[in-house]
Design an enzyme around this catalytic site. Sequence first.
Site, short mmCIF file in Angstrom:
data_model
loop_
_atom_site.label_atom_id
_atom_site.label_comp_id
_atom_site.label_asym_id
_atom_site.label_seq_id
_atom_site.Cartn_x
_atom_site.Cartn_y
_atom_site.Cartn_z
N PHE A 226 50.95 77.30 18.66
CA PHE A 226 51.71 76.34 17.86
C PHE A 226 51.07 76.20 16.48
O PHE A 226 49.85 76.35 16.34
CB PHE A 226 51.73 74.96 18.52
CG PHE A 226 52.47 74.91 19.84
CD1 PHE A 226 53.75 74.38 19.90
CD2 PHE A 226 51.89 75.37 21.01
CE1 PHE A 226 54.45 74.33 21.10
CE2 PHE A 226 52.57 75.31 22.22
CZ PHE A 226 53.85 74.79 22.26
N THR B 180 51.01 79.82 24.56
CA THR B 180 51.85 79.65 23.38
C THR B 180 51.01 79.14 22.22
O THR B 180 50.20 78.23 22.38
CB THR B 180 53.01 78.67 23.65
OG1 THR B 180 53.84 79.20 24.69
CG2 THR B 180 53.86 78.47 22.41
#
Length: 401
Positions: free
Chosen positions: A285, A283
């Site tokens: 960010f 992921t």
Amino acid sequence: MAASSVERSATTPFPRHVVSKRFPSDHFPKPILNFEIRSRRRRIGLTLASLRSDDTARIRNYGGGHRNLVGGAMDVESALEDFPYDVESKDMHTLPRPLSSTHLSNWVSDSSRLRVAYQGVHGAYSESAAEKAYPNCEAVPCEQFDTAFEAVERWLVDRAVFPIENSLGGSIHRNYDLLLRHRLHIVGEVKLAVCHCLLANHGVEIEGLKRVLSHPQALDQCENTLTKLGLVREAVDDTAGAAKHVAFHKLKDTGAVASSAAAGIYGLQILAQDIQDDSDNVTRFLMLAREPIIPGTDRPFKTSIVFLLEEGPGVLFKALAVFALRQINLTKIESRPLRMQPLRASDDSNGGSPKYFDYLFYVDFEASMADQNAQNALRHLKEFATFLRVLGSYPMDTSMT
């Protein structure tokens, strides 16, 4: 997919004073805010009107470099919450309550560390991302992404860290909309390897589970495993919140998809590890601040922009060509319908009926705004873009490349 929400307290007190300091990475002076409280059973509430005008007006105001503030009154409200901790079970840790937008008020923090807001509760992946981005920071949980954005705007925290895309689940579209709605700047990115676990209360067997709770992205990332197990999937606000809900209510037929850290925090057992569909589950960010950083050319930089185009043949091609002509590599392009004005009427030959959407285009490209080549590309783009905004120019995270 059925929806289930984790129970939250209706009153979430912020600590009772805020001191915002300057940090070495900042390049602009910041005022010092210090809200003192004399009574233990009284707190000063700061209520700021939110931007709720339509996006068309909002884009015009962004183009002019200012915001259209509706209202702006400061209200003083009383509160009776003396204990700002969420003690739900004697078996759980005493943890700070996540902040909510309706109860953003004065926050007691004796720490001089950088304060970083994230969405979720203690044990969320966003908390791990915040600690990776800013080691030794004071991570501040927020109920919603909007709350984290607002906390930065109101000088209650110094930064916000939020997910923008996942290698399996794709983009988090809600956060693209929030980037446009709030006048904050992207100052960095961080990539986090995500390893999902299937959690349940002790004594529960995997065969006894009927449903599983987690964030929609986490459920999507574990689709194959959950389908094989025949579990009904129910979406909640965040992964750690799902674990907390299962533990607090001592559910016997319900599990949660969350991190191994969340299992330790909420006293759950791990029934299965690494249940995501692909082991390479990462992921990305973004880090937000009130002021932009000064871009450089001493290391790889990335720049994020958003723009709007008039409809017409080849217009998007011409927009992207300004980068190709200058050998600037695009790493991502995302389109989002223009909210409050999604449809445009066609010409009279079609009876004047709605024909197509107006889209905002979000683009990331590998170049620093300190580079003259990048500046020339944006000047070229402005010649036919009806709206253009630089969301941030920031160092790339090359730790996983």
